[in-house]
Scaffold this motif. Structure first.
Motif, PDB file in Angstrom:
ATOM      1  N   PHE A  82      -2.851  -5.931  -8.879  1.00 57.38           N
ATOM      2  CA  PHE A  82      -2.032  -5.088  -8.006  1.00 57.38           C
ATOM      3  C   PHE A  82      -0.630  -5.661  -7.861  1.00 57.38           C
ATOM      4  O   PHE A  82       0.365  -4.932  -7.944  1.00 57.38           O
ATOM      5  N   ILE A  83      -0.547  -6.955  -7.652  1.00 58.18           N
ATOM      6  CA  ILE A  83       0.757  -7.614  -7.489  1.00 58.18           C
ATOM      7  C   ILE A  83       1.600  -7.437  -8.748  1.00 58.18           C
ATOM      8  O   ILE A  83       2.806  -7.155  -8.680  1.00 58.18           O
ATOM      9  N   ARG A  85       1.284  -4.983 -11.018  1.00 57.88           N
ATOM     10  CA  ARG A  85       1.649  -3.575 -11.167  1.00 57.88           C
ATOM     11  C   ARG A  85       2.815  -3.193 -10.272  1.00 57.88           C
ATOM     12  O   ARG A  85       3.673  -2.392 -10.639  1.00 57.88           O
ATOM     13  N   GLN A  86       2.844  -3.755  -9.076  1.00 59.55           N
ATOM     14  CA  GLN A  86       3.893  -3.427  -8.115  1.00 59.55           C
ATOM     15  C   GLN A  86       5.179  -4.205  -8.356  1.00 59.55           C
ATOM     16  O   GLN A  86       6.190  -3.952  -7.704  1.00 59.55           O
ATOM     17  N   LEU A  88       5.696  -7.302  -7.640  1.00 61.98           N
ATOM     18  CA  LEU A  88       5.951  -8.179  -6.493  1.00 61.98           C
ATOM     19  C   LEU A  88       6.071  -9.620  -6.985  1.00 61.98           C
ATOM     20  O   LEU A  88       5.154 -10.147  -7.631  1.00 61.98           O
ATOM     21  N   TYR A 144       5.041  -6.130   0.137  1.00 61.77           N
ATOM     22  CA  TYR A 144       4.633  -4.756  -0.173  1.00 61.77           C
ATOM     23  C   TYR A 144       4.604  -3.890   1.080  1.00 61.77           C
ATOM     24  O   TYR A 144       5.044  -2.741   1.065  1.00 61.77           O
TER      25      TYR A 144
END
Length: 311
Positions: A82-83, A85-86, A88, A144
């Motif tokens: 997730f990190i 993909r975002q 971050l 986020y």
């Protein structure tokens, strides 16, 4: 200080590898795939590495601990994806700054005085690598959610959840029928019938503390199920807390299910909360909202992921 996703576990997997003729079997066991998460493998060797910090713990709870660690490893993979993909970014300097802050807080804390951070982490079954990973995840998620945590959102949450911040507490006792090691529906159904039967006995006059001492799986059974005072914001399951704070003094709940099993809850005393203003607890509110948003996100990530457990 921020909150980090540290696995609070307390067990050791004692791994004994045979030598000589069994070396090939050892390699095979280490390469055994325990789970795949969106195609990424978690092997027996990965699990063994996460258990290195545990020593001399009762092997009877081994299965539960292994599952908790595996769940944490799955969550770590989902968060890392997730990190990424975002987009971050958490740089090493940010992580080290948080580590230094924790060390500084420990130095000023009389309770932790004289203990290194490494020793404290080892005492809860963690290590510096896991701690830094937790810090990375925490910092990334704060970035986020940053735009969602404006003052208007926080104050609205505070107005609807003042009991989380005003110190309101209840003294509770409970009876637990532990279902964590039950594998079949027949076992679970029997546990559900057992908790209902205990409730009926109490309803017709059996003493709650005596029934707790006789039937409860919780260590509190020896004290009649007494858990002491609890607050709305705590480590207990939400369903348990919601029920406990809805009861009158002396009232006994219907069976409540949590990840641990089936509970009967009794409230024996209440302490009213103090008057608090949003400005006085703003940081606590922010952390509470961050916790809730993180749990929602993790639930969404798990539902969307392709997870295969080979057990």
């Amino acid at each position: 200080m921020k909150r980090y996703f540290i696995p609070l576990l307390s067990c050791l997997l004692v791994i004994s590898f045979l030598r000589g003729a069994l070396s090939a079997e050892k390699k095979h066991q280490n390469e055994e795939v325990l789970a795949t998460v969106n195609g990424k493998k978690i092997t027996q060797a990965d699990l063994a590495n996460r258990l290195e910090t545990f020593r001399n713990t009762d092997a009877e709870i081994l299965d539960t601990i292994k599952q908790e660690i595996l769940d944490q490893m799955i969550t770590d993979i989902l968060l890392e994806e997730f990190i990424d993909r975002q987009g971050l970014v958490v740089v090493p300097e940010e992580i080290e700054r948080e580590v230094d802050q924790v060390r500084g807080n420990m130095t000023g804390n009389q309770k932790d005085s004289g203990q290194s951070l490494e020793k404290v982490l080892a005492s809860i079954g963690s290590n510096m690598g896991e701690f830094k990973r937790s810090i990375k995840h925490s910092l990334a998620l704060e970035k986020y959610f940053n735009n969602k945590l404006d003052d208007r959102t926080l104050e609205k949450y505070f107005d609807g959840n003042k009991s989380l911040f005003n110190g309101e507490s209840v003294k509770v006792s409970h009876i637990l029928i532990d279902t964590r090691n039950m594998k079949t529906q027949e076992e679970l159904s029997h546990a559900q019938e057992q908790i209902k039967s205990i409730k009926k006995e109490i309803d017709i006059g059996a003493a709650f503390d005596e029934m707790a001492n006789k039937y409860s799986s919780c260590p509190s059974a020896q004290n009649g199920g007494d858990l002491g005072f609890i607050q709305r914001k705590g480590n207990l399951a939400k369903s348990f807390l919601d029920m406990a704070f809805s009861l009158r003094i002396g009232q006994i709940s219907e069976p409540v299910q949590t990840e641990y099993g089936y509970h009967l809850i009794k409230v024996t005393e209440k302490k009213e909360g103090a008057h608090v203003k949003f400005g006085d607890v703003k940081e606590k509110v922010r952390l509470a909202v961050l916790d809730e948003e993180t749990l929602k996100l993790l639930s969404q990530l798990h539902k969307a992921a392709q997870i295969v457990i080979n057990q």
